[in-house]
Write a protein that holds these residues in place. Structure first.
Motif, mmCIF file in Angstrom:
data_model
loop_
_atom_site.group_PDB
_atom_site.id
_atom_site.type_symbol
_atom_site.label_atom_id
_atom_site.label_comp_id
_atom_site.label_asym_id
_atom_site.label_seq_id
_atom_site.Cartn_x
_atom_site.Cartn_y
_atom_site.Cartn_z
ATOM 1 N N SER A 55 0.902 -1.403 -0.165
ATOM 2 C CA SER A 55 -0.135 -0.047 -0.049
ATOM 3 C C SER A 55 1.040 1.479 -0.108
ATOM 4 C CB SER A 55 -0.941 -0.020 1.056
ATOM 5 O OG SER A 55 -2.013 -0.884 1.266
ATOM 6 N N PHE A 56 1.820 1.386 0.881
ATOM 7 C CA PHE A 56 2.775 2.326 0.844
ATOM 8 C C PHE A 56 3.664 2.726 -0.483
ATOM 9 C CE2 PHE A 56 6.488 4.762 1.829
ATOM 10 C CZ PHE A 56 6.049 5.855 2.626
ATOM 11 N N SER A 57 3.905 1.645 -1.344
ATOM 12 C CA SER A 57 4.585 1.562 -2.386
ATOM 13 C C SER A 57 3.571 2.323 -3.434
ATOM 14 C CB SER A 57 5.106 0.264 -2.971
ATOM 15 O OG SER A 57 5.979 -0.140 -1.950
ATOM 16 N N VAL A 58 2.517 1.858 -3.471
ATOM 17 C CA VAL A 58 1.383 2.445 -4.428
ATOM 18 C C VAL A 58 1.030 3.811 -3.941
ATOM 19 C CG1 VAL A 58 -0.888 2.264 -5.185
ATOM 20 C CG2 VAL A 58 0.276 -0.092 -4.944
ATOM 21 N N PHE A 63 -0.086 9.569 -4.851
ATOM 22 C CA PHE A 63 -0.365 10.550 -3.469
ATOM 23 C C PHE A 63 -1.141 11.750 -4.192
ATOM 24 C CE2 PHE A 63 2.778 13.814 -4.198
ATOM 25 C CZ PHE A 63 4.117 13.183 -5.060
ATOM 26 N N ALA A 64 -0.886 12.071 -5.314
ATOM 27 C CA ALA A 64 -1.314 13.491 -6.072
ATOM 28 C C ALA A 64 -2.775 13.595 -6.237
ATOM 29 C CB ALA A 64 -0.780 13.840 -7.266
ATOM 30 N N GLU A 65 -3.516 11.953 -6.178
ATOM 31 C CA GLU A 65 -4.832 12.040 -6.447
ATOM 32 C C GLU A 65 -5.606 11.494 -5.029
ATOM 33 O OE1 GLU A 65 -5.632 9.853 -10.549
ATOM 34 O OE2 GLU A 65 -3.797 8.864 -9.707
ATOM 35 N N VAL A 66 -5.091 11.653 -4.037
ATOM 36 C CA VAL A 66 -5.579 11.158 -2.654
ATOM 37 C C VAL A 66 -6.514 12.392 -2.308
ATOM 38 C CG1 VAL A 66 -4.848 10.954 -0.030
ATOM 39 C CG2 VAL A 66 -3.434 9.863 -1.996
ATOM 40 N N PHE A 164 -10.527 6.952 -5.586
ATOM 41 C CA PHE A 164 -10.837 6.130 -4.558
ATOM 42 C C PHE A 164 -9.543 5.099 -4.118
ATOM 43 C CE2 PHE A 164 -12.022 1.539 -3.914
ATOM 44 C CZ PHE A 164 -12.330 1.658 -2.525
ATOM 45 N N ALA A 165 -8.960 4.495 -5.475
ATOM 46 C CA ALA A 165 -7.832 3.829 -5.217
ATOM 47 C C ALA A 165 -6.764 4.389 -4.543
ATOM 48 C CB ALA A 165 -7.305 3.043 -6.551
ATOM 49 N N GLN A 169 -4.779 3.744 -0.211
ATOM 50 C CA GLN A 169 -3.390 3.409 0.118
ATOM 51 C C GLN A 169 -2.975 3.757 1.236
ATOM 52 O OE1 GLN A 169 -2.584 0.915 -1.981
ATOM 53 N NE2 GLN A 169 -4.553 1.509 -3.312
ATOM 54 N N PRO A 170 -3.074 5.066 1.509
ATOM 55 C CA PRO A 170 -2.687 5.412 3.013
ATOM 56 C C PRO A 170 -3.511 5.238 3.970
ATOM 57 C CG PRO A 170 -3.567 7.340 1.719
ATOM 58 C CD PRO A 170 -3.221 6.191 0.728
#
Length: 249
Positions: A55-58, A63-66, A164-165, A169-170
């Motif tokens: 999850s951290f790798s993804v 992260f820009a889309e979180v 959503f995806a 992850q975080p």
């Protein structure tokens, strides 16, 4: 290399591939195999460790889309939810717990899809996010299956798949880490007894699965990814249900 080690590495590769393409699925794909190949305690710990890394790798790529407000509300709920989840896991026998979790996953997904087809939606606000996070955290601590609750929420709020995806992850990093801590505090844990070579192999197949998933994610339509996410969630619920029934029998 022993056959059991090959199977462990293959299970982790498939889990990492799924995690990158659909945003979830590491525990749902690799969890049942690792529990069978190792044991219920060290298998779940290994699933959690690899799941956090995946999850951290993804997250590092997406992260820009979180959606950070959504993440904060969901994550806070998950941290709270891991406490009752860990207590339930320590109080109930394994088989009834698996049946309960399996039914809960399946019913929640069927309900969300039915309501979605009828055009019924729920608002995306603090209350619904916190409630979803609490349920996800409890399910993660109890059975290592926190993703399906958030999948149902995504369907009911019509959350765009890529956002959503990325946000998931975080959230999974925080939720899974909290679940591990809660389980260790409540009823201990067993570190997987693997050789150094196997740990190195796990790192390599994690990277290979994430890289392969990155390539696939550019070629897979978002609607297909959403279907894959739901299939994995249903599969995880069915696997938990069947395993619990078999355990009772």
């Amino acid at each position: 290399m022993e056959p059991v080690v090959v199977l462990i590495l293959f299970a982790v590769f498939l889990g990492a591939l799924s995690q990158r393409v659909t945003g979830m699925g590491f525990g749902l794909v690799s969890g049942p195999f690792l529990v069978l190949l190792l044991d219920p305690f060290s298998g779940i710990i290994l699933v959690n460790i690899c799941g956090i890394v995946a999850s951290f790798s993804v997250f590092a790529r997406t992260f820009a889309e979180v959606e950070w407000p959504s993440f904060r509300h969901l994550a806070l709920g998950a941290v709270i939810g891991t406490i009752p989840g860990a207590l339930i896991a320590s109080a109930l026998p394994t088989a009834p717990l698996q049946i309960l979790i399996g039914l809960l996953i399946i019913v929640s997904l069927i309900s969300s899809l039915t309501l979605g087809r009828l055009g019924r939606r729920i608002p995306a606000n603090l209350g619904t996010r916190m409630g979803t996070g609490i349920l996800s955290g409890a399910m993660s601590a109890a059975a290592g299956a926190g993703g399906p609750a958030v999948s149902a929420y995504a369907v009911l709020t019509n959350w765009e798949q890529r956002s959503f995806a990325a946000t998931l992850q975080p959230f999974l990093v925080v939720g899974t880490a909290s679940a591990v801590v809660a389980k260790v505090i409540v009823h201990g844990g067993v570190w997987p007894d693997l050789t150094m070579g196997t740990w190195i192999g796990l790192g390599l197949v994690l990277v290979a699965g994430l890289v392969g998933g990155d390539v696939l994610s550019r070629r897979v339509d978002t609607s297909i990814a959403r279907i894959g996410m739901l299939v994995l969630a249903f599969g995880g619920g069915a696997a938990a249900l069947v395993k619990g029934i078999v355990g009772l029998v």
